[in-house]
Design an enzyme around this catalytic site. Sequence first.
Site, mmCIF file in Angstrom:
data_model
loop_
_atom_site.group_PDB
_atom_site.id
_atom_site.type_symbol
_atom_site.label_atom_id
_atom_site.label_comp_id
_atom_site.label_asym_id
_atom_site.label_seq_id
_atom_site.Cartn_x
_atom_site.Cartn_y
_atom_site.Cartn_z
ATOM 1 N N HIS A 93 17.281 3.359 1.068
ATOM 2 C CA HIS A 93 16.361 3.592 2.181
ATOM 3 C C HIS A 93 16.944 3.215 3.533
ATOM 4 O O HIS A 93 16.472 3.690 4.556
ATOM 5 C CB HIS A 93 15.049 2.840 1.959
ATOM 6 C CG HIS A 93 14.155 3.490 0.929
ATOM 7 N ND1 HIS A 93 14.557 3.691 -0.369
ATOM 8 C CD2 HIS A 93 12.901 4.003 1.015
ATOM 9 C CE1 HIS A 93 13.577 4.283 -1.042
ATOM 10 N NE2 HIS A 93 12.566 4.491 -0.227
ATOM 11 N N GLU A 99 12.875 8.382 -6.353
ATOM 12 C CA GLU A 99 12.411 6.987 -6.472
ATOM 13 C C GLU A 99 12.512 6.522 -7.933
ATOM 14 O O GLU A 99 12.784 5.356 -8.202
ATOM 15 C CB GLU A 99 10.968 6.851 -5.972
ATOM 16 C CG GLU A 99 10.702 7.418 -4.578
ATOM 17 C CD GLU A 99 11.188 6.536 -3.418
ATOM 18 O OE1 GLU A 99 11.744 5.443 -3.671
ATOM 19 O OE2 GLU A 99 11.013 6.952 -2.252
ATOM 20 N N ARG A 126 -14.708 -5.882 6.580
ATOM 21 C CA ARG A 126 -13.664 -6.890 6.294
ATOM 22 C C ARG A 126 -13.102 -6.783 4.879
ATOM 23 O O ARG A 126 -12.577 -7.742 4.325
ATOM 24 C CB ARG A 126 -14.183 -8.315 6.508
ATOM 25 C CG ARG A 126 -14.496 -8.610 7.940
ATOM 26 C CD ARG A 126 -14.643 -10.086 8.199
ATOM 27 N NE ARG A 126 -15.201 -10.249 9.526
ATOM 28 C CZ ARG A 126 -16.506 -10.191 9.795
ATOM 29 N NH1 ARG A 126 -17.372 -10.029 8.814
ATOM 30 N NH2 ARG A 126 -16.906 -10.301 11.027
ATOM 31 N N LYS A 177 8.592 -1.238 -10.495
ATOM 32 C CA LYS A 177 7.904 -1.694 -9.281
ATOM 33 C C LYS A 177 6.929 -2.825 -9.609
ATOM 34 O O LYS A 177 6.834 -3.803 -8.876
ATOM 35 C CB LYS A 177 7.179 -0.534 -8.602
ATOM 36 C CG LYS A 177 6.329 -0.982 -7.422
ATOM 37 C CD LYS A 177 6.688 -0.373 -6.109
ATOM 38 C CE LYS A 177 5.868 -0.995 -4.963
ATOM 39 N NZ LYS A 177 5.769 -0.150 -3.793
ATOM 40 N N ASN A 194 14.197 -1.132 -1.542
ATOM 41 C CA ASN A 194 14.706 -0.378 -0.386
ATOM 42 C C ASN A 194 16.072 0.245 -0.642
ATOM 43 O O ASN A 194 16.689 0.781 0.284
ATOM 44 C CB ASN A 194 14.796 -1.281 0.842
ATOM 45 C CG ASN A 194 13.428 -1.563 1.422
ATOM 46 O OD1 ASN A 194 12.569 -0.688 1.454
ATOM 47 N ND2 ASN A 194 13.220 -2.787 1.850
#
Length: 369
Positions: free
Chosen positions: A252, A187, A123, A231, A249
């Site tokens: 993109h 990018e 988990r 970012k 995006n």
Amino acid sequence: MTDQILTITTTAGSYPILVGSGLLRELPAQLAALGLRGRLWLISDSAVFPHYGPQIEGNLRDQGYTVSSHVVPSGEASKELATVAGCYDWMIAGNVERRDAVLALGGGVVGDLAGFVAATVLRGIAFVQLPTTLLAMVDSALGGKTGVNHPLGKNLIGAFHQPRLVLSDTDTLATLAPRELRAGWAEVIKHGVIRDAGLFALLERYAAEQSVLDATAAVLPALIRRAAKVKVDVVNADERETGERMLLNYGHTLGHAVEAAGGYGALLHGEAVAIGMDLAGQIATHLGMWAEADVLRQRQLLHAYGLPTALPEQLDPEDLLERTLRDKKVRAGRVRWILPTAIGHALVRDDVPEALVHGVLTQHADHTQ
Ligand SMILES: NC(=O)c1ccc[n+]([C@@H]2O[C@H](COP(=O)([O-])OP(=O)(O)OC[C@H]3O[C@@H](n4cnc5c(N)ncnc54)[C@H](O)[C@@H]3O)[C@@H](O)[C@H]2O)c1
Ligand SMILES: [Zn+2]
């Protein structure tokens, strides 16, 4: 080297992003500083591990760590549930414990895969990103999105699981294929266009000096840190991609369509994004939002970093449009376009007429060869 540490702060806590030359040597000390003292499960791929894996294992063992490694085949095909199952088998048979940590050594494929393994085994256990591609250093290793592909589509299975540390050793870029490095620049340029005019200008300056395309350039760590900061800032503002994170995006929407229509593998992701940025730029110009001169500036910069901007001739505009309308970013029948208004600033528009996009797609093939 690491004087300007970036930090991502999320509901799950904060973590540092270190960017610099030679940083992998500091990994044992960095893990200890985070209180990570359990066993380490290093996941890497067949192109990366031989270069850096044995050295990392040796450094960790010298500092008293127990580390085991699992190497998956290089390439996007490894980002699938069967590979995840192979990682579970390896870790569970080896008695993985809650206090252990997964180390992801590689590009976005390894980072997404290993992150998903770390998010789900027992988990969820601790996770550290050691990105080795430019794309991963400025984009995929940051922000906690992990996951794998499904036969019906990319990235359809996954979880948000933030790493405890992102350590980008820029020296690793020396062994990256030049074409992969170029794809990563798309990018970086994207980050300049959407949020950092200063970064864009720096990239222009280094392109003019012809000094940055080399993976060993002294300026690389600073440039990568600056691109990563875009970012980081966006993730800090919008952890779960409800608003601002959509700006990432840029390029993109059509980029994904171009990538898929060309057949995955024909164009690298970053190359398709470069084409998508040029198209988005033209759409913005047609809407009167962006100056024609800036579209040209963007195109010149993409070319300077070895990226294409022309649509491959064999791609059919109708097919690209159709794919774009089917894109997962479509909400209530509308495509959300990320469009620049200036170098360093972009916004989201969902009211772009289909006919305008069609016009740009059909003209594009003629104008930008
Ligand atoms: N999680 C996110 O937020 C996010 C964001 C963007 C992209 N992605 C994902 O990232 C993936 C693409 O990442 P990528 O471009 O890094 O591709 P990649 O991980 O496939 O790496 C590209 C190629 O370079 C090789 N390689 C990597 N580092 C190397 C090095 N230092 N030396 C020699 N060879 C090296 C790899 O084996 C591979 O063949 C996609 O699956 C995409 O979906 C995720
Ligand atoms: Zn991308």
